[in-house]
Design a protein around this motif. Structure first.
Motif, PDB file in Angstrom:
ATOM      1  N   LEU A  34       0.849 -14.437   1.049  1.00  0.00           N
ATOM      2  CA  LEU A  34       0.267 -13.906   2.280  1.00  0.00           C
ATOM      3  C   LEU A  34      -0.315 -12.545   1.944  1.00  0.00           C
ATOM      4  CD1 LEU A  34       3.157 -14.703   4.804  1.00  0.00           C
ATOM      5  CD2 LEU A  34       1.031 -15.985   4.487  1.00  0.00           C
ATOM      6  N   TRP A  35      -1.503 -12.242   2.450  1.00  0.00           N
ATOM      7  CA  TRP A  35      -2.202 -11.036   1.992  1.00  0.00           C
ATOM      8  C   TRP A  35      -2.770 -10.278   3.186  1.00  0.00           C
ATOM      9  CZ3 TRP A  35      -2.570  -9.766  -3.241  1.00  0.00           C
ATOM     10  CH2 TRP A  35      -3.353  -8.637  -3.551  1.00  0.00           C
ATOM     11  N   TYR A  36      -2.335  -9.031   3.327  1.00  0.00           N
ATOM     12  CA  TYR A  36      -2.815  -8.190   4.426  1.00  0.00           C
ATOM     13  C   TYR A  36      -3.228  -6.831   3.865  1.00  0.00           C
ATOM     14  CZ  TYR A  36       0.176 -11.574   6.872  1.00  0.00           C
ATOM     15  OH  TYR A  36       0.783 -12.726   7.322  1.00  0.00           O
ATOM     16  N   GLU A  37      -4.401  -6.380   4.255  1.00  0.00           N
ATOM     17  CA  GLU A  37      -4.872  -5.062   3.850  1.00  0.00           C
ATOM     18  C   GLU A  37      -5.156  -4.215   5.081  1.00  0.00           C
ATOM     19  OE1 GLU A  37      -8.074  -5.005   1.020  1.00  0.00           O
ATOM     20  OE2 GLU A  37      -7.319  -6.776  -0.060  1.00  0.00           O
ATOM     21  N   VAL A  38      -4.775  -2.948   5.019  1.00  0.00           N
ATOM     22  CA  VAL A  38      -5.035  -2.008   6.122  1.00  0.00           C
ATOM     23  C   VAL A  38      -5.662  -0.748   5.541  1.00  0.00           C
ATOM     24  CG1 VAL A  38      -3.129  -2.891   7.523  1.00  0.00           C
ATOM     25  CG2 VAL A  38      -2.727  -0.968   5.963  1.00  0.00           C
ATOM     26  N   LYS A  39      -6.455  -0.062   6.355  1.00  0.00           N
ATOM     27  CA  LYS A  39      -7.072   1.187   5.910  1.00  0.00           C
ATOM     28  C   LYS A  39      -6.241   2.403   6.278  1.00  0.00           C
ATOM     29  CE  LYS A  39     -11.836  -0.505   5.900  1.00  0.00           C
ATOM     30  NZ  LYS A  39     -13.212  -0.321   6.440  1.00  0.00           N
ATOM     31  N   LYS A  40      -5.298   2.234   7.212  1.00  0.00           N
ATOM     32  CA  LYS A  40      -4.388   3.312   7.594  1.00  0.00           C
ATOM     33  C   LYS A  40      -2.984   2.738   7.709  1.00  0.00           C
ATOM     34  CE  LYS A  40      -7.743   6.229  10.044  1.00  0.00           C
ATOM     35  NZ  LYS A  40      -7.643   7.358   9.092  1.00  0.00           N
ATOM     36  N   SER A  41      -1.992   3.533   7.277  1.00  0.00           N
ATOM     37  CA  SER A  41      -0.622   3.027   7.248  1.00  0.00           C
ATOM     38  C   SER A  41      -0.084   2.692   8.634  1.00  0.00           C
ATOM     39  CB  SER A  41       0.297   4.032   6.548  1.00  0.00           C
ATOM     40  OG  SER A  41       0.326   5.274   7.237  1.00  0.00           O
ATOM     41  N   ARG A  42      -0.618   3.324   9.675  1.00  0.00           N
ATOM     42  CA  ARG A  42      -0.091   3.054  11.009  1.00  0.00           C
ATOM     43  C   ARG A  42      -0.364   1.625  11.473  1.00  0.00           C
ATOM     44  NH1 ARG A  42      -4.352   6.760  12.464  1.00  0.00           N
ATOM     45  NH2 ARG A  42      -6.051   5.755  13.604  1.00  0.00           N
ATOM     46  N   TYR A  43      -1.280   0.936  10.794  1.00  0.00           N
ATOM     47  CA  TYR A  43      -1.556  -0.460  11.142  1.00  0.00           C
ATOM     48  C   TYR A  43      -0.657  -1.433  10.388  1.00  0.00           C
ATOM     49  CZ  TYR A  43      -5.870   1.688  12.868  1.00  0.00           C
ATOM     50  OH  TYR A  43      -6.773   2.493  13.519  1.00  0.00           O
TER      51      TYR A  43
END
Length: 306
Positions: A34-43
């Motif tokens: 499973l792969w998730y990318e976020v640009k800010k840690s709060r997400y």
């Protein structure tokens, strides 16, 4: 092999980047995580929660201490374990747990290392794994964050710290496990779940992440000269010997300030408050660690309780 998930801060770099991470995982037998990318840690919490809901056994967290901190709540109390890929600026939790800064080795620790049940702390209900503080350290972290940290890396903390050595102290009252510990003017209050902080300084030499206690210190230094003396003691691992430092440990700590003060959790700035309620959260999360690190921790615990 149990299901594996990756929650990644896409703006952080480590080794050959996220492309190399996919390759390393594939070589280790994980071809479709499973792969998730976020640009800010709060997400990140939302995606960590999704990973746990889908029965993930190992959640790889790509980022720094702030990224790990954001993912604690969704993972705490579940069967999932946290595998840290130290892609941040300081990576203090990884350093304290002996997690390697080589990408391939860090992945192998996540897949085949030991599982260590560690404590966390909480401030006003929000978890932290490394440290929480108000005053000097919170101002330093806030000033260093953003473009300065992107440009200078760890040096940003040094630059921001120097700028804040003469900041006005705040009147603080501290209770530890229901007893008055400190009352007076403080330049910094710091709670630690581990011993080493920025620069590898051993702020709390007796700290262990699995002892059920929060280490706590108050610094009263009021000018650059007193701060220099304080840092000298810290560098030697002798914080308690400084006339400007008072140290203790406990399960519950309450702090009242005479004015609103910003604080930080694991290097992440938080809005100003007049009260901090700090609580030890024993055995909150399982973290993947090298076999030797888990063995040393277990041996130390056995020696202490012998």
């Amino acid at each position: 092999m149990r299901k594996v998930a990756v929650v990644a801060h896409s703006r952080k770099s480590f080794g050959g980047g996220l492309h190399e991470l996919r390759e390393v995982l594939a070589r280790e037998g994980v071809s479709d995580p499973l792969w998730y990318e976020v640009k800010k840690s709060r997400y990140a919490p939302e995606y960590a929660r999704r990973a746990v809901a889908q029965g993930t056994g190992v959640v790889f967290i790509w980022g720094g201490d702030g990224m790990v901190q954001r993912c604690i709540d969704p993972v705490a109390g579940t069967d999932a374990v946290v595998a840290i890929l130290p892609a941040g600026t300081a990576n203090l939790l990884a350093m304290n747990l002996g997690i390697p800064d080589d990408l391939t080795e860090a992945v192998r620790v996540g897949l085949r290392g030991d599982r260590l049940l560690i404590d966390t702390g909480s401030v006003n209900g929000e978890h932290f794994a490394v440290m929480a503080g108000a005053g000097f350290d919170a101002r330093m972290i806030k000033d260093a964050d953003g473009d300065m940290k992107n440009r200078l890396g760890r040096a940003a903390y040094l630059y921001a710290g120097i700028r804040n050595l003469g900041a006005r102290r705040v009147k603080a009252t501290v209770e530890v496990d229901g007893r008055r510990f400190f009352e007076g003017r403080a330049s910094c209050v710091l709670a630690g779940n581990v011993g080493k902080i920025l620069g590898g300084v051993e702020a709390f030499p007796e700290a262990r992440p699995d002892d059920g206690l929060i280490e706590f210190g108050v610094v009263t230094a009021k000018n650059p000269v007193e701060w220099a003396r304080t840092f000298a003691r810290l560098a030697l691992g002798q914080a308690e010997a400084s006339p400007f430092v008072q140290v203790t440990r406990g399960e519950r700590i309450r702090i009242w300030f005479d004015r609103k003060l910003p604080y930080e959790l694991d290097g992440g700035a938080r809005p100003a408050v007049r009260e901090m309620r700090i609580k030890a959260r024993p055995g909150s999360i399982k973290v993947c660690v090298p076999v030797k690190a888990a063995s040393v921790s277990t041996a130390a615990a056995g020696k202490e309780h012998a």
